[in-house]
Design an enzyme around this catalytic site. Structure first.
Site, PDB file in Angstrom:
ATOM      1  N   GLY A  11       7.729 100.834  94.954  1.00 37.30           N
ATOM      2  CA  GLY A  11       8.622 100.326  93.909  1.00 37.30           C
ATOM      3  C   GLY A  11       9.734 101.312  93.599  1.00 37.30           C
ATOM      4  O   GLY A  11       9.471 102.449  93.207  1.00 37.30           O
ATOM      5  N   GLU A 166      19.920  87.855  74.525  1.00 34.49           N
ATOM      6  CA  GLU A 166      21.121  88.283  75.249  1.00 34.49           C
ATOM      7  C   GLU A 166      21.634  87.162  76.162  1.00 34.49           C
ATOM      8  O   GLU A 166      22.835  86.907  76.254  1.00 34.49           O
ATOM      9  CB  GLU A 166      20.813  89.555  76.055  1.00 34.49           C
ATOM     10  CG  GLU A 166      20.595  90.754  75.127  1.00 34.49           C
ATOM     11  CD  GLU A 166      20.224  92.048  75.830  1.00 34.49           C
ATOM     12  OE1 GLU A 166      19.792  92.001  77.001  1.00 34.49           O
ATOM     13  OE2 GLU A 166      20.361  93.117  75.196  1.00 34.49           O
TER      14      GLU A 166
END
Ligand code: FAD
Length: 413
Positions: A11, A166
């Site tokens: 990752g 948002e």
């Protein structure tokens, strides 16, 4: 470079990228594996989906990030399984790699909480792919509706946390400023943005005053709030709420929560809340030696035992801290419990309006000050000089000209 590594990091998000960087700088040999060839900056995904900035502002090639760190090898591959006891990972192509220490920083996946139809019809927002897919869907909806004589264009956002607020705020501002300019005021009047959350407020982690401010601002820019009632079904033509209300819509955005990915199922590591791994205070996985789990994949606490949220700053600091502990492991030193420096929370609502709670004391900020702070903090957090310049230019351009900064390339399905 040979094929044995001291550390494998799976990752290249905030946690894994930071850990690999710190280790590479200390001369530790690292294999960093990510499904994508780039690091993605999730906090601005909603801006890509709403055409406020381009993908190249929020995605940075991992090879560019690590070009000066010769001890870090970047590999683009999907890790299909890992063996925690033997510190091996196996990719979807069948290649197996082993190291002395394994770092799992694989982030999370959307949690649909078994909501009927959500998996099939909702648009999640957790990756660049998700953002471009949603962005092309929104553009397609406007293009189609522009050719129709009547009919509303409703979009539902599920989840009143920072991502939902948002996204809904940015879409409503596009309806207010961009659609009238690039399509027609008549089409803008037919567009509606809905925000749904099962709790009776938005931004649950913030103070009541900031929640009230956020609700007022969202209302003012035209977001229709449906609070205190969950979504029971998502369909191609809308959502049904738990109280039976039907909201017809042409797209549903899922910002309803996250859980750990499938990679942990059957791994032998005990899964806690959200399927995440309850790591020890020093960020190592329990019941096994030499395995660290970081960022959104872990339930982490700070040195006082306080549970930490799934945030970029938490993941970034955990990556740095884990690197120190790993270095200690490799050199006979002692691991130390994670000490998190709490910088607080922020959320953007729209033009000139944001909310923030700064630092451990949660000093509240709202309005233009919070808006500017949000821009500066996100600019500082973005990885890469070119990316920062692109984001800054897009923000200025959007603010001054009310123009979309980018074309979202691709097909929605
Ligand atoms: C839309 C959105 C907005 C956000 N806004 C904010 C904000 O404003 N402020 C804030 O602090 N935080 C914010 N967050 C949270 C923050 O982005 C995350 O907490 C942070 O990205 C977690 O970092 P991570 O390294 O754990 O995981 P990620 O950043 O998700 O990185 C995980 C990496 O692992 C890779 N990976 C996953 N599985 C595999 C596999 N099997 N094989 C190989 N590679 C794999 C992925 O490709 C990815 O690169 C937001 C999150 C989202 C989704």
């Amino acid at each position: 470079m040979d094929d044995t590594y001291q550390v494998i990091v799976v990752g290249g998000g905030f946690a894994g990228m930071t850990a690999a960087k710190e280790l590479g700088r200390k001369g530790v040999s690292v294999l960093l594996i990510d499904s994508n060839s780039y690091h993605q900056f999730q906090p601005l995904l909603y801006q890509v989906a709403t055409s406020q900035i381009g993908v190249s502002a929020i995605a940075r090639p991992l090879r560019s990030i690590f070009r000066r760190l010769s001890r870090v090898r970047v590999l683009t591959a999907d890790v299909a399984t890992f063996d925690a006891a033997n510190h091996t990972v196996t990719t979807a192509d069948g290649d197996t790699f082993r190291a002395e220490i394994l770092v799992l920083a694989v982030g999370a996946v959307p949690n649909f909480f078994n909501t009927a139809g959500a998996d099939e019809y909702a648009f999640p927002l957790y990756s660049v792919t998700d953002a471009t897919r949603l962005g092309s869907k929104l553009t397609q909806l406007l293009d189609e509706a522009d050719g129709e004589p009547a009919g509303t264009v409703d979009v539902v956002v599920v989840g009143g946390g920072p991502t939902g607020v948002e996204t809904a705020g940015a879409m409503a501002e596009n309806v207010k400023f961009v659609v009238p300019k690039f399509y027609s005021p008549e089409l803008a009047a037919r567009c509606h943005v809905h925000l749904v959350d099962m709790i009776p407020t938005v931004l649950n982690a913030f103070s009541t005053n900031l929640q009230e401010y956020t609700k007022k601002r969202l209302n003012k820019i035209g977001v229709q709030l449906h609070l205190g009632v969950g979504v029971s079904e998502v369909r191609a033509d809308g959502v049904t709420l738990a109280d039976g209300t039907v909201i017809p819509s042409r797209a549903v955005v899922w910002a309803g929560g996250l859980k750990a990915g499938e990679i942990f199922a059957g791994s032998g590591l005990t899964q806690g809340r959200g399927g995440r791994i309850d790591v020890r205070p020093d960020l190592t996985a329990p019941d096994v030696e030499g395995v660290y789990v970081l960022g959104d994949a872990a339930n982490m606490t700070d040195s006082t035992g306080t549970k930490l949220p799934q945030l970029g700053s938490v993941a970034q600091q955990a990556g740095k801290w884990a690197a120190r502990n790993i270095y200690a492991d490799l050199n006979g030193g002692e691991r130390r419990p994670f000490e998190y420096f709490d910088k607080g929370y922020m959320a953007m609502i729209g033009r000139g309006a944001a909310v923030a709670e700064i630092g451990r004391k949660r000093i509240p900020l709202q309005g233009p000050f919070a808006f500017v702070s949000w821009l500066l903090v996100h600019l500082a957090l973005l990885s890469g000089f070119q990316q920062k310049v692109r984001a800054l230019f897009s923000w200025l351009n959007g603010y001054v000209t009310h123009s979309p900064a980018q074309v979202v390339v691709g097909r929605p399905e």
